[in-house]
Design a protein around this motif. Structure first.
Motif, PDB file in Angstrom:
ATOM      1  N   GLN A 152       0.553  -1.041  -0.250  1.00 39.52           N
ATOM      2  CA  GLN A 152      -0.102   0.383  -0.463  1.00 39.52           C
ATOM      3  C   GLN A 152       0.794   1.380   0.042  1.00 39.52           C
ATOM      4  OE1 GLN A 152      -2.519  -0.938   3.678  1.00 39.52           O
ATOM      5  NE2 GLN A 152      -0.618   0.541   4.710  1.00 39.52           N
ATOM      6  N   SER A 153       0.508   2.316  -0.696  1.00 39.05           N
ATOM      7  CA  SER A 153       0.772   3.752  -0.721  1.00 39.05           C
ATOM      8  C   SER A 153       1.419   4.326   0.461  1.00 39.05           C
ATOM      9  CB  SER A 153       0.372   4.381  -1.500  1.00 39.05           C
ATOM     10  OG  SER A 153      -1.126   4.916  -0.328  1.00 39.05           O
ATOM     11  N   ALA A 154       1.279   3.710   1.919  1.00 42.37           N
ATOM     12  CA  ALA A 154       1.781   4.181   2.870  1.00 42.37           C
ATOM     13  C   ALA A 154       2.683   3.033   3.836  1.00 42.37           C
ATOM     14  CB  ALA A 154       0.563   4.434   4.960  1.00 42.37           C
ATOM     15  N   PRO A 155       3.303   3.302   4.691  1.00 43.68           N
ATOM     16  CA  PRO A 155       4.674   2.227   5.059  1.00 43.68           C
ATOM     17  C   PRO A 155       3.752   1.801   6.871  1.00 43.68           C
ATOM     18  CG  PRO A 155       5.644   4.658   5.345  1.00 43.68           C
ATOM     19  CD  PRO A 155       4.338   3.972   4.548  1.00 43.68           C
ATOM     20  N   VAL A 156       2.959   1.580   7.375  1.00 47.97           N
ATOM     21  CA  VAL A 156       2.399   1.740   8.389  1.00 47.97           C
ATOM     22  C   VAL A 156       1.120   1.052   8.130  1.00 47.97           C
ATOM     23  CG1 VAL A 156       4.413   2.615   9.662  1.00 47.97           C
ATOM     24  CG2 VAL A 156       1.458   3.687   8.910  1.00 47.97           C
ATOM     25  N   GLY A 180       4.965  -2.914   1.933  1.00 52.63           N
ATOM     26  CA  GLY A 180       4.564  -4.052   2.812  1.00 52.63           C
ATOM     27  C   GLY A 180       4.299  -3.284   4.193  1.00 52.63           C
ATOM     28  N   VAL A 181       3.515  -3.318   5.120  1.00 50.37           N
ATOM     29  CA  VAL A 181       3.138  -2.659   6.260  1.00 50.37           C
ATOM     30  C   VAL A 181       4.128  -3.903   7.416  1.00 50.37           C
ATOM     31  CG1 VAL A 181       2.304  -1.235   6.242  1.00 50.37           C
ATOM     32  CG2 VAL A 181       0.713  -3.524   6.615  1.00 50.37           C
ATOM     33  N   LYS A 224      11.279  -6.120   4.707  1.00 47.69           N
ATOM     34  CA  LYS A 224      10.386  -5.474   3.872  1.00 47.69           C
ATOM     35  C   LYS A 224       9.950  -4.942   2.552  1.00 47.69           C
ATOM     36  CE  LYS A 224       8.169  -3.101   8.452  1.00 47.69           C
ATOM     37  NZ  LYS A 224       8.411  -1.982   8.943  1.00 47.69           N
ATOM     38  N   PHE A 225       8.743  -5.120   1.980  1.00 48.20           N
ATOM     39  CA  PHE A 225       9.058  -5.209   0.626  1.00 48.20           C
ATOM     40  C   PHE A 225       8.553  -3.445   0.483  1.00 48.20           C
ATOM     41  CE2 PHE A 225       7.324  -9.337   0.841  1.00 48.20           C
ATOM     42  CZ  PHE A 225       8.694 -10.905  -0.193  1.00 48.20           C
TER      43      PHE A 225
END
Length: 278
Positions: free
Chosen positions: A79-83, A145-146, A162-163
């Motif tokens: 997704q476009s946020a890392p968390v 990827g979170v 992490k991806f």
């Protein structure tokens, strides 16, 4: 809980499936022995935008992709946020309950503020999005990827990764846009694919001792500046039928399940969702 129609996806309902190819880098085997990342393959992927109870805009974007073949497939959700917005199932449930509209059709802001004050980590995702307005195109967006995945390489060495999926080429220079409808984003994506290939680098961020691998609301320290290895390149060449399911439980040997609670819940929930949609 929100009275959604039974045939509607709860989140990331609006998406476009695409197809293409994956070419591994010469360093992929240093990180994982997974055939899905170390061998060339076809790619099936889905770009999507958030559409759920939690938000009415398209600021959060998703990119799911499937690599590999012949029983050696991996399906990765980014997704476009890392968390993520919640650390545990109980917290996620409370987050949603706090935002359910009342009789007037509006959520209770006092209830939301009280929940946020008691659960400050649930603001990390929104804070990141507010500080990083998305690019004008799905093709120009960086996806994260979170979860922290245990990756085992060809020497039998295992470490967490992490991806991170980053756009390649001229796409990286485009201006950012505060908000754009799902329809416009999808139209833009199809126009770009018709004009040229769209390329992304699949990166592995490497862990350091003490990194938080159990909490998906937290980033690793200095995550933007730490070592990353390019596993390979995804080249998107066409649009595919919008009828594909992606399951995070599908991982080829060499990439193992993350240990956090939210990934375990996601595996179970996706299996239920896929069975119902079939």
């Amino acid at each position: 809980m929100a009275g959604l129609p039974p045939k509607a996806r709860a989140s990331f309902a609006r998406g476009r499936c695409v197809r293409g190819t994956y070419a591994p880098s010469d360093r992929a085997k240093e990180i994982t022995k997974s055939c899905s990342f170390t061998k060339p393959s076809r790619v099936l992927a889905r770009f999507s935008v958030e559409g759920s109870l939690r938000t009415n805009d398209t600021l959060l974007r998703g990119f799911s992709f499937r690599l590999g073949s012949d029983g050696q497939r991996s399906e990765i959700l980014t997704q476009s946020a890392p968390v993520h917005f919640a650390r545990t199932l109980e917290q996620m449930l409370a987050f949603i309950r706090a935002r359910i509209p009342g009789p007037d059709g509006q959520p209770d802001l006092a209830k939301i503020e009280a929940f946020s004050a008691a659960n400050p980590e649930t603001l990390h995702q929104a804070s990141y999005i507010a500080a990083h307005p998305p690019p004008a195109s799905l093709a120009c967006t960086t996806y994260w990827g979170v979860h922290a995945f245990p990756a085992t390489n060809s020497k039998g060495e295992t470490r967490f990764i992490k991806f991170k999926v980053t756009p390649v080429g001229e796409q990286t220079t485009e201006v950012k846009l505060r908000i754009k409808s799902a329809e416009l984003l999808h139209d833009d994506l199809e126009s770009r694919i018709a004009a040229r290939d769209i390329r992304f680098s699949v990166m592995a961020l490497l862990d350091h001792p003490g990194d938080p691998v159990m909490d998906v609301t937290m980033r690793w320290p200095d995550e933007n500046g730490r070592e990353a290895v390019r596993l390979g390149t995804i080249v998107i060449t066409g649009v595919a039928a919008n009828d594909t399911f992606f399951n995070p439980a599908t991982l080829a040997e060499g990439i193992s399940y993350p240990p956090d609670e939210m990934f375990a819940a996601r595996r179970a929930a996706y299996a239920i969702s896929q069975a119902r949609r079939r």
